[in-house]
Design a protein around this motif. Sequence first.
Motif, short mmCIF file in Angstrom:
data_model
loop_
_atom_site.label_atom_id
_atom_site.label_comp_id
_atom_site.label_asym_id
_atom_site.label_seq_id
_atom_site.Cartn_x
_atom_site.Cartn_y
_atom_site.Cartn_z
N UNK A 49 0.85 -1.19 0.00
CA UNK A 49 0.00 0.00 0.00
C UNK A 49 0.89 1.23 0.00
N UNK A 50 0.71 2.05 -0.98
CA UNK A 50 1.56 3.20 -1.27
C UNK A 50 1.56 4.24 -0.15
N UNK A 51 2.54 5.14 -0.23
CA UNK A 51 2.52 6.34 0.59
C UNK A 51 1.68 7.40 -0.10
N UNK A 52 1.68 8.60 0.45
CA UNK A 52 0.81 9.65 -0.09
C UNK A 52 1.19 10.13 -1.47
N UNK A 53 2.44 9.93 -1.89
CA UNK A 53 2.87 10.43 -3.19
C UNK A 53 2.42 9.56 -4.35
N UNK A 54 2.01 8.35 -4.08
CA UNK A 54 1.42 7.53 -5.12
C UNK A 54 2.35 6.54 -5.78
N UNK A 55 1.78 5.74 -6.68
CA UNK A 55 2.51 4.70 -7.41
C UNK A 55 3.48 5.37 -8.38
N UNK A 56 4.77 5.02 -8.25
CA UNK A 56 5.81 5.66 -9.05
C UNK A 56 7.00 4.72 -9.14
N UNK A 57 8.04 5.06 -9.92
CA UNK A 57 9.14 4.13 -10.13
C UNK A 57 9.82 3.63 -8.86
N UNK A 58 10.02 4.48 -7.86
CA UNK A 58 10.71 4.03 -6.65
C UNK A 58 9.91 2.97 -5.91
N UNK A 59 8.59 3.08 -5.91
CA UNK A 59 7.76 2.06 -5.28
C UNK A 59 7.76 0.77 -6.09
N UNK A 60 7.84 0.89 -7.40
CA UNK A 60 7.96 -0.33 -8.22
C UNK A 60 9.25 -1.07 -7.90
N UNK A 61 10.32 -0.31 -7.69
CA UNK A 61 11.59 -0.95 -7.32
C UNK A 61 11.49 -1.61 -5.94
N UNK A 62 10.76 -0.99 -5.03
CA UNK A 62 10.54 -1.60 -3.72
C UNK A 62 9.79 -2.92 -3.87
N UNK A 63 8.76 -2.93 -4.72
CA UNK A 63 8.01 -4.16 -4.96
C UNK A 63 8.90 -5.22 -5.60
N UNK A 64 9.77 -4.80 -6.51
CA UNK A 64 10.71 -5.75 -7.15
C UNK A 64 11.60 -6.40 -6.10
#
Length: 267
Positions: free
Chosen positions: A51-66
């Motif tokens: 579940x994302x932070x307030x800034x939303x789905x973005x490349x850095x969160x995709x890398x975290x998921x990876x």
Amino acid sequence: MLITRHQPRQKDSTMTATHGAPVEVQTPDGVADAYLAYPDDGAAHPGVLVIQDGFGLRPSLRRLADRIAAHGYTVLLPNAYYRHGRAPVIELPDLIDPAERPEIFQQVFPMILELTPERLRSDAGAYLEWLAASPRVSEGKVGVTGYCMGARLAVLVAAMFPDRVAAVAGFHGGPLVTDTSDSPHLVVGNISAELYFAHAGEDDHMTPEHIEQFDKALAAAGVRYRTEVYEGAQHGYTQADTSAHDLEASERHYRELLALFDRNLRQ
């Protein structure tokens, strides 16, 4: 509670190659765009909802998921703001410094307020159903991890779906204690999952008084939990594209998160 500690990423021989792809999740209110990361081995793996932070789905969160997926998990990262369009819903700089960009909060705050418990139940139910139906996800309960506002939502999801969630983590989360009827600390008695929360030492969203109150609620509920304060870390310390990023605290977060998931999601 004894926590099994894992080595940092560069020393972890269990990591595997991953694949990431955009996916769509049908919800009662429309189609949520999302990112799916999974080990590239053709096997089914335990499911994880990020579940994302307030800034939303973005490349850095995709890398975290990876990175989570590389340890043997199938990870779904939805765009929580999908009602306002596909990600990125708002334009973000390469390095997010909230102190210099207050207009970012002006854009996201109304969308955060729209994520009511009713909408969260609807959306989370759809995400969990999607994971359960995916051939890339093995049978059994899932793990949930949330960041900033996502930590708050993760608690609520675990309380709403206790039969579906086995492990919940929250990092620099908030607010977890409020004076409203939907405060997360009021619903922890419904949770069957093991919980881990790592608060930032420098965080107005969760003061020492709030942390104490949250811990008391967890203890009174009799849930399995552990909370820690990462001293010196700022709110947002896990997010690599923000000025609050703290490499040491971020690596610690990965170790604790993966240990939590390994204990509870692997049969």
